[in-house]
Enzyme design. Structure first.
Site, mmCIF file in Angstrom:
data_model
loop_
_atom_site.group_PDB
_atom_site.id
_atom_site.type_symbol
_atom_site.label_atom_id
_atom_site.label_comp_id
_atom_site.label_asym_id
_atom_site.label_seq_id
_atom_site.Cartn_x
_atom_site.Cartn_y
_atom_site.Cartn_z
ATOM 1 N N GLY A 140 0.767 -1.259 0.000
ATOM 2 C CA GLY A 140 0.000 0.000 0.000
ATOM 3 C C GLY A 140 0.786 1.291 0.000
ATOM 4 C CD GLU A 170 1.227 0.443 6.917
ATOM 5 O OE1 GLU A 170 0.937 0.679 5.727
ATOM 6 O OE2 GLU A 170 0.912 -0.603 7.489
ATOM 7 C CG ASP A 171 -1.385 1.672 3.025
ATOM 8 O OD1 ASP A 171 -1.140 1.314 4.193
ATOM 9 O OD2 ASP A 171 -1.948 0.913 2.214
ATOM 10 C CG ASP A 178 -8.362 -0.174 10.045
ATOM 11 O OD1 ASP A 178 -9.093 0.484 10.794
ATOM 12 O OD2 ASP A 178 -8.793 -1.136 9.376
ATOM 13 C CE LYS A 194 -10.003 3.056 7.287
ATOM 14 N NZ LYS A 194 -10.442 1.695 6.924
ATOM 15 C CG PHE A 234 -12.742 -0.062 2.405
ATOM 16 C CD1 PHE A 234 -11.877 -0.837 3.157
ATOM 17 C CD2 PHE A 234 -12.613 -0.064 1.021
ATOM 18 C CE1 PHE A 234 -10.889 -1.607 2.543
ATOM 19 C CE2 PHE A 234 -11.632 -0.841 0.399
ATOM 20 C CZ PHE A 234 -10.779 -1.607 1.167
ATOM 21 C CB VAL A 235 -10.156 5.286 1.863
ATOM 22 C CG1 VAL A 235 -11.107 6.218 2.593
ATOM 23 C CG2 VAL A 235 -9.044 4.822 2.793
ATOM 24 C CG ASP A 249 -5.528 -3.456 -1.984
ATOM 25 O OD1 ASP A 249 -5.059 -3.024 -0.914
ATOM 26 O OD2 ASP A 249 -5.937 -4.626 -2.108
ATOM 27 N NE ARG A 262 -2.015 -2.863 -4.276
ATOM 28 C CZ ARG A 262 -2.143 -3.049 -2.959
ATOM 29 N NH1 ARG A 262 -2.092 -2.025 -2.145
ATOM 30 N NH2 ARG A 262 -2.328 -4.256 -2.458
HETATM 31 P P1 IMP Z 1 -4.125 -2.329 10.599
HETATM 32 O O1 IMP Z 1 -3.097 -3.394 10.872
HETATM 33 O O2 IMP Z 1 -5.500 -2.731 11.072
HETATM 34 O O3 IMP Z 1 -3.746 -0.959 11.127
HETATM 35 O O4 IMP Z 1 -4.300 -2.245 9.045
HETATM 36 C C1 IMP Z 1 -3.378 -1.649 8.275
HETATM 37 C C2 IMP Z 1 -3.418 -2.149 6.845
HETATM 38 O O5 IMP Z 1 -4.738 -2.497 6.417
HETATM 39 C C3 IMP Z 1 -2.972 -1.036 5.952
HETATM 40 O O6 IMP Z 1 -1.589 -1.094 5.736
HETATM 41 C C4 IMP Z 1 -3.768 -1.284 4.687
HETATM 42 O O7 IMP Z 1 -3.026 -2.115 3.825
HETATM 43 C C5 IMP Z 1 -5.008 -1.986 5.136
HETATM 44 N N1 IMP Z 1 -6.179 -1.070 5.220
HETATM 45 C C6 IMP Z 1 -6.741 -0.542 6.339
HETATM 46 N N2 IMP Z 1 -7.786 0.252 6.062
HETATM 47 C C7 IMP Z 1 -7.901 0.250 4.715
HETATM 48 C C8 IMP Z 1 -8.806 0.920 3.798
HETATM 49 O O8 IMP Z 1 -9.722 1.683 4.151
HETATM 50 N N3 IMP Z 1 -8.576 0.676 2.474
HETATM 51 C C9 IMP Z 1 -7.589 -0.150 2.012
HETATM 52 N N4 IMP Z 1 -6.731 -0.788 2.827
HETATM 53 C C10 IMP Z 1 -6.879 -0.592 4.175
HETATM 54 MG MG MG Z 2 -0.570 -1.561 4.142
#
Ligand code: IMP
Ligand code: MG
Length: 186
Positions: free
Chosen positions: A53, A108-109, A112, A140, A161-162, A168, A174
């Site tokens: 991402g 990071e992208d 979450d 988020k 969700f984005v 992606d 992407r």
């Molecule tokens: P986390 O481990 O829950 O913080 O998730 C992080 C990863 O989930 C990010 O690096 C993204 O690849 C993916 N992700 C989280 N939210 C989104 C979203 O809204 N759209 C697309 N990918 C997401």
């Molecule tokens: Mg990611």
């Protein structure tokens, strides 16, 4: 060639509408670049992008810093093809660079739940770097369950969700030059 900047797009059968525009992204990335230039002057930082991402954001960030710097990548997977996190982090590619005594900037992208970033930070710290900083394009905030350090944020966003600008939905989207949000979430 001009960028493809539609107001809304279909991705895997669902409609997304523009949420953060090209201009807003450019302005923010340029400001973050200036901050990094100041904070890491004389430190030759190494950017570690979290694949897949972060690659577009990372490329733009790096072209907005003027200090000497390096790059490497790590690949994690926590989402599979779903719109909600699987709750497990799998490491698909490890870092090749030696990080001992280096100033590491994790890129990071999106943060979450914070699970992936927590995993990354722990991994980095175990390699005995001089410092570990975190930059994320999106955060988020209301969805973040893990207590993670975040030093630089592009945009705080609601729990929606984005897509686009590296992010992606089941591997699609992407390539979009702006950030889009799922229409039914609004
Ligand atoms: P986390 O481990 O829950 O913080 O998730 C992080 C990863 O989930 C990010 O690096 C993204 O690849 C993916 N992700 C989280 N939210 C989104 C979203 O809204 N759209 C697309 N990918 C997401
Ligand atoms: Mg990611």
């Amino acid at each position: 060639m001009s960028l493809y900047l539609p107001e809304s797009v279909m991705c895997n059968g669902e409609r997304f509408k523009v949420f953060i525009t090209r201009e807003e992204i450019d302005a923010r990335v340029s400001l973050l670049g200036e901050k990094l230039d100041k904070d890491f002057e004389g430190k030759r930082p190494i950017f570690i992008g979290v694949l897949n991402g972060s690659y577009i954001f990372l490329a733009d960030i790096m072209r907005n810093v003027s200090i000497p710097c390096e790059v490497d990548f790590m690949k994690l997977s926590s989402y599979g093809d779903a719109k909600v996190s699987s709750g497990e982090v799998t490491e698909l590619k490890h870092i090749d660079a030696k990080l001992k005594d280096r100033h590491v900037i994790l890129v990071e992208d999106i943060i979450d739940t914070g699970l992936s970033m927590k995993y990354m930070i722990d991994k980095m710290k175990a390699m005995d770097p001089a410092s570990v900083s975190v930059i994320t394009l999106l955060h988020k905030k209301d969805a973040t369950l893990h207590d993670v350090q975040i030093d630089y944020v592009g945009f705080e966003i609601p729990t929606k969700f984005v897509l686009g600008y590296g992010l992606d939905y089941a591997q699609e989207g992407r390539n979009l030059a702006q950030i889009y949000v799922l229409e039914e979430d609004n």
